[in-house]
Design a protein around this motif. Structure first.
Motif, PDB file in Angstrom:
ATOM      1  N   LEU A 112       0.827  -1.215   0.000  1.00  0.00           N
ATOM      2  CA  LEU A 112       0.000   0.000   0.000  1.00  0.00           C
ATOM      3  C   LEU A 112       0.858   1.261   0.000  1.00  0.00           C
ATOM      4  N   ARG A 113       1.954   1.225   0.757  1.00  0.00           N
ATOM      5  CA  ARG A 113       2.843   2.384   0.800  1.00  0.00           C
ATOM      6  C   ARG A 113       3.481   2.638  -0.569  1.00  0.00           C
ATOM      7  N   ARG A 114       3.557   1.573  -1.394  1.00  0.00           N
ATOM      8  CA  ARG A 114       4.102   1.721  -2.754  1.00  0.00           C
ATOM      9  C   ARG A 114       2.989   2.010  -3.777  1.00  0.00           C
ATOM     10  N   GLY A 115       1.765   2.172  -3.264  1.00  0.00           N
ATOM     11  CA  GLY A 115       0.639   2.484  -4.150  1.00  0.00           C
ATOM     12  C   GLY A 115       0.020   1.284  -4.811  1.00  0.00           C
ATOM     13  N   ILE A 116       0.246   0.091  -4.256  1.00  0.00           N
ATOM     14  CA  ILE A 116      -0.281  -1.139  -4.856  1.00  0.00           C
ATOM     15  C   ILE A 116      -1.499  -1.595  -4.063  1.00  0.00           C
ATOM     16  N   ASP A 117      -2.651  -1.655  -4.744  1.00  0.00           N
ATOM     17  CA  ASP A 117      -3.872  -2.138  -4.100  1.00  0.00           C
ATOM     18  C   ASP A 117      -3.742  -3.656  -3.901  1.00  0.00           C
ATOM     19  N   PRO A 118      -3.903  -4.170  -2.679  1.00  0.00           N
ATOM     20  CA  PRO A 118      -3.725  -5.605  -2.432  1.00  0.00           C
ATOM     21  C   PRO A 118      -4.707  -6.490  -3.192  1.00  0.00           C
ATOM     22  N   VAL A 119      -5.925  -6.006  -3.427  1.00  0.00           N
ATOM     23  CA  VAL A 119      -6.900  -6.805  -4.172  1.00  0.00           C
ATOM     24  C   VAL A 119      -6.449  -6.964  -5.624  1.00  0.00           C
TER      25      VAL A 119
ATOM     26  N   LYS B  22      -5.257 -10.372  -7.690  1.00  0.00           N
ATOM     27  CA  LYS B  22      -5.806 -10.778  -8.987  1.00  0.00           C
ATOM     28  C   LYS B  22      -4.673 -11.041  -9.972  1.00  0.00           C
ATOM     29  N   SER B  23      -3.685 -10.153  -9.971  1.00  0.00           N
ATOM     30  CA  SER B  23      -2.542 -10.309 -10.867  1.00  0.00           C
ATOM     31  C   SER B  23      -1.767 -11.573 -10.562  1.00  0.00           C
ATOM     32  N   GLU B  24      -1.604 -11.847  -9.264  1.00  0.00           N
ATOM     33  CA  GLU B  24      -0.873 -13.042  -8.847  1.00  0.00           C
ATOM     34  C   GLU B  24      -1.622 -14.306  -9.263  1.00  0.00           C
ATOM     35  N   LYS B  25      -2.950 -14.268  -9.109  1.00  0.00           N
ATOM     36  CA  LYS B  25      -3.775 -15.407  -9.498  1.00  0.00           C
ATOM     37  C   LYS B  25      -3.690 -15.642 -10.995  1.00  0.00           C
ATOM     38  N   LEU B  26      -3.692 -14.538 -11.774  1.00  0.00           N
ATOM     39  CA  LEU B  26      -3.572 -14.652 -13.227  1.00  0.00           C
ATOM     40  C   LEU B  26      -2.246 -15.300 -13.615  1.00  0.00           C
ATOM     41  N   GLU B  27      -1.177 -14.912 -12.943  1.00  0.00           N
ATOM     42  CA  GLU B  27       0.141 -15.491 -13.233  1.00  0.00           C
ATOM     43  C   GLU B  27       0.163 -16.979 -12.913  1.00  0.00           C
TER      44      GLU B  27
ATOM     45  N   LEU C  18       4.057 -20.163 -32.001  1.00  0.00           N
ATOM     46  CA  LEU C  18       3.456 -19.536 -30.818  1.00  0.00           C
ATOM     47  C   LEU C  18       3.194 -20.487 -29.653  1.00  0.00           C
ATOM     48  N   ALA C  19       3.354 -21.786 -29.872  1.00  0.00           N
ATOM     49  CA  ALA C  19       2.899 -22.784 -28.896  1.00  0.00           C
ATOM     50  C   ALA C  19       3.360 -22.517 -27.466  1.00  0.00           C
ATOM     51  N   ARG C  20       4.628 -22.172 -27.265  1.00  0.00           N
ATOM     52  CA  ARG C  20       5.174 -22.065 -25.906  1.00  0.00           C
ATOM     53  C   ARG C  20       5.048 -20.674 -25.295  1.00  0.00           C
ATOM     54  N   LYS C  21       4.593 -19.723 -26.067  1.00  0.00           N
ATOM     55  CA  LYS C  21       4.488 -18.355 -25.536  1.00  0.00           C
ATOM     56  C   LYS C  21       3.332 -18.239 -24.547  1.00  0.00           C
ATOM     57  N   PRO C  22       3.516 -17.515 -23.436  1.00  0.00           N
ATOM     58  CA  PRO C  22       2.400 -17.276 -22.500  1.00  0.00           C
ATOM     59  C   PRO C  22       1.327 -16.445 -23.193  1.00  0.00           C
ATOM     60  N   VAL C  23       0.098 -16.915 -23.143  1.00  0.00           N
ATOM     61  CA  VAL C  23      -0.976 -16.234 -23.845  1.00  0.00           C
ATOM     62  C   VAL C  23      -1.213 -14.836 -23.270  1.00  0.00           C
ATOM     63  N   ALA C  24      -0.844 -14.638 -22.002  1.00  0.00           N
ATOM     64  CA  ALA C  24      -1.024 -13.323 -21.376  1.00  0.00           C
ATOM     65  C   ALA C  24      -0.067 -12.283 -21.952  1.00  0.00           C
ATOM     66  N   ASP C  25       1.025 -12.742 -22.570  1.00  0.00           N
ATOM     67  CA  ASP C  25       2.062 -11.806 -23.033  1.00  0.00           C
ATOM     68  C   ASP C  25       2.086 -11.613 -24.543  1.00  0.00           C
TER      69      ASP C  25
ATOM     70  N   LEU D 232      -7.255 -15.598 -18.318  1.00  0.00           N
ATOM     71  CA  LEU D 232      -5.828 -15.853 -18.503  1.00  0.00           C
ATOM     72  C   LEU D 232      -5.110 -14.683 -19.174  1.00  0.00           C
ATOM     73  N   ARG D 233      -5.858 -13.635 -19.436  1.00  0.00           N
ATOM     74  CA  ARG D 233      -5.288 -12.442 -20.058  1.00  0.00           C
ATOM     75  C   ARG D 233      -6.157 -11.260 -19.623  1.00  0.00           C
ATOM     76  N   GLU D 234      -5.533 -10.111 -19.445  1.00  0.00           N
ATOM     77  CA  GLU D 234      -6.270  -8.958 -18.936  1.00  0.00           C
ATOM     78  C   GLU D 234      -7.369  -8.514 -19.881  1.00  0.00           C
ATOM     79  N   ASP D 235      -8.485  -8.052 -19.310  1.00  0.00           N
ATOM     80  CA  ASP D 235      -9.591  -7.515 -20.099  1.00  0.00           C
ATOM     81  C   ASP D 235      -9.104  -6.355 -20.973  1.00  0.00           C
ATOM     82  N   GLY D 236      -9.624  -6.319 -22.189  1.00  0.00           N
ATOM     83  CA  GLY D 236      -9.286  -5.221 -23.090  1.00  0.00           C
ATOM     84  C   GLY D 236      -8.031  -5.428 -23.904  1.00  0.00           C
ATOM     85  N   ARG D 237      -7.259  -6.486 -23.599  1.00  0.00           N
ATOM     86  CA  ARG D 237      -6.005  -6.705 -24.335  1.00  0.00           C
ATOM     87  C   ARG D 237      -6.227  -7.633 -25.536  1.00  0.00           C
TER      88      ARG D 237
END
Length: 407
Positions: free
Chosen positions: A78-85, A89-94, A138-145, A185-190
């Motif tokens: 929080l002190r670094r400006g990162i919302d824990p929720v 979500k980001s950690e779960k996506l990873e 493309l087979a081995r590339k992370p779909v999120a990236d 498995l990938r952020e909305d809007g991407r």
């Protein structure tokens, strides 16, 4: 003086009653629900000033010490400006991406889902595009990236050899990425931005030889091809005018060399029923020789890397034609136009017999439902006359019976 909140003791935690909330300090609290289940929560202020709460786990699975350590880490973010929720979500996506988030994994999920509603031929073509054009890169590339810049050169490469195939590949890539977004498995809007990446393509007829005088050089070029499987596959295309994809996937179990017939199952055709293609006598000894080379492979034209499970690709046949000086002269699909035009003009074959040999779908609902005439006897005669005519052209013979009674 501000009220000092003493940390909870183990006894206080164990003895907390249903409906109670016990404060442990700095926003951390133990909440006991009406059923007596205990859980840790942390109340905090978001970077944008709004109040929020995040769960840190159930007691006793998460001890008081573990909950306090986690709460400290949350406050640090929080002190670094990162919302824990959002962080969670980001950690779960990873984590999900690591498990099933490669392009191959999500592409297979997408294919299984879509294929249920596709015709068999559509599913087969989509499978080929995945296996031959997209997955190798493309087979081995992370779909999120995966970015649009990652996909663009692949599509351009496909466009060089098969422009219409590139259009389908672009469509499938976008759908696969959308599926990944829907699965979390990938952020909305991407979404991928691939509109306009392919050069404009003016659709035209397949390159084909439609004059008998232009056919001998083509036949001689085919005879000079060093790869035996490619050469014979192209001869099958030339002699039978079958679709190149169907020829490439020809299986030994489909052939009856005694009756000179090739029984192609409906699953491999653009028809709801089996299609029988006569074979000329010229192909029989050649196919028998190939049978010896095939070994245990079920395919007449097996692939080099995995002959038991894969056959040569139809695009490789067009590539062979290009490499042997026939670029712009004829493509594998063009042999169908060659038969349809020259056999009609020079051999006076009836159009219905030619259409039956080309396995063109009937026009109109009534014809599709009731007219399944295959003209098999007439097509046996057609294919043998056509093969004999080709041999006469190849051998520079001028005595060819042109006006035999139409079949």
């Amino acid at each position: 003086m501000p009220k000092v909140i003493r940390k909870l003791t183990d006894l206080e935690i164990r003895s907390a009653k249903p409906g109670e909330t016990k404060q442990d300090g700095k926003g951390l609290a133990l909440v006991v629900d009406v059923n007596g289940n205990k859980r840790w929560v942390l109340r905090y202020t978001r970077p944008d000033g709004r109040r929020n709460m995040i769960g840190l786990g159930s007691y006793p699975e998460v001890s008081a010490t573990a909950a306090r350590i986690e709460a400290t880490e949350v406050r640090t973010r929080l002190r670094r400006g990162i919302d824990p929720v959002e962080y969670r979500k980001s950690e779960k996506l990873e984590q999900q991406t690591a498990i099933r988030g490669t392009f191959r994994a999500i592409a297979e999920e997408w294919y299984s889902h879509k294929a249920k509603g596709w015709a068999k031929e559509t599913a087969r073509k989509a499978r080929e595009i995945l296996d031959d054009s997209l997955l190798p890169k493309l087979a081995r590339k992370p779909v999120a990236d995966i970015s649009s810049a990652d996909v663009k050169p692949i599509l351009l490469e496909i466009h060089e050899r098969a422009p219409m195939l590139a259009v389908k590949a672009r469509q499938y890539c976008c759908q696969i990425i959308s599926h990944a977004i829907q699965e979390g498995l990938r952020e909305d809007g991407r979404e991928l931005s691939l509109k306009g990446v392919l050069p404009k393509y003016k659709k035209s007829h397949y390159a084909a030889v439609t004059k008998s005088g232009d056919l001998p050089p083509v036949i001689k070029k085919i005879d000079g091809i060093t790869s035996v499987h490619s050469r014979v596959a192209l001869l099958v295309c030339l002699y039978t005018a079958s679709r190149p994809g169907v020829v490439a996937g020809m299986r030994w179990c489909e052939l009856n060399l005694d009756t000179r017939e090739w029984h192609i199952p409906a699953s491999r055709m653009k028809l709801p029923f089996e299609h029988i293609t006569p074979l000329p006598s010229q192909l029989i000894p050649i196919l028998k020789d190939l049978r010896v080379l095939a070994g245990e492979s079920p395919f007449v034209f097996p692939g080099t890397s995995d002959p038991m499970n894969k056959h040569i690709h139809r695009d490789s046949l067009s590539k062979v034609l290009r490499e042997n000086g026939l670029r712009g002269v004829i493509v594998t699909h063009g042999f169908r136009a060659t038969l349809r035009t020259i056999a009609r003009e020079r051999l006076r074959i009836h159009p219905d017999v030619l259409e039956a040999q080309l396995s063109h779908a009937k026009k109109g609902d009534v014809q599709k439902a009731y007219d399944r005439t295959q003209f098999l006897d007439e097509r046996h005669e057609l294919i043998q006359r056509w093969a004999d005519y080709i041999d006469a052209l190849k051998n520079d013979k001028t005595v060819v019976q042109l006006f035999k009674k139409s079949v």
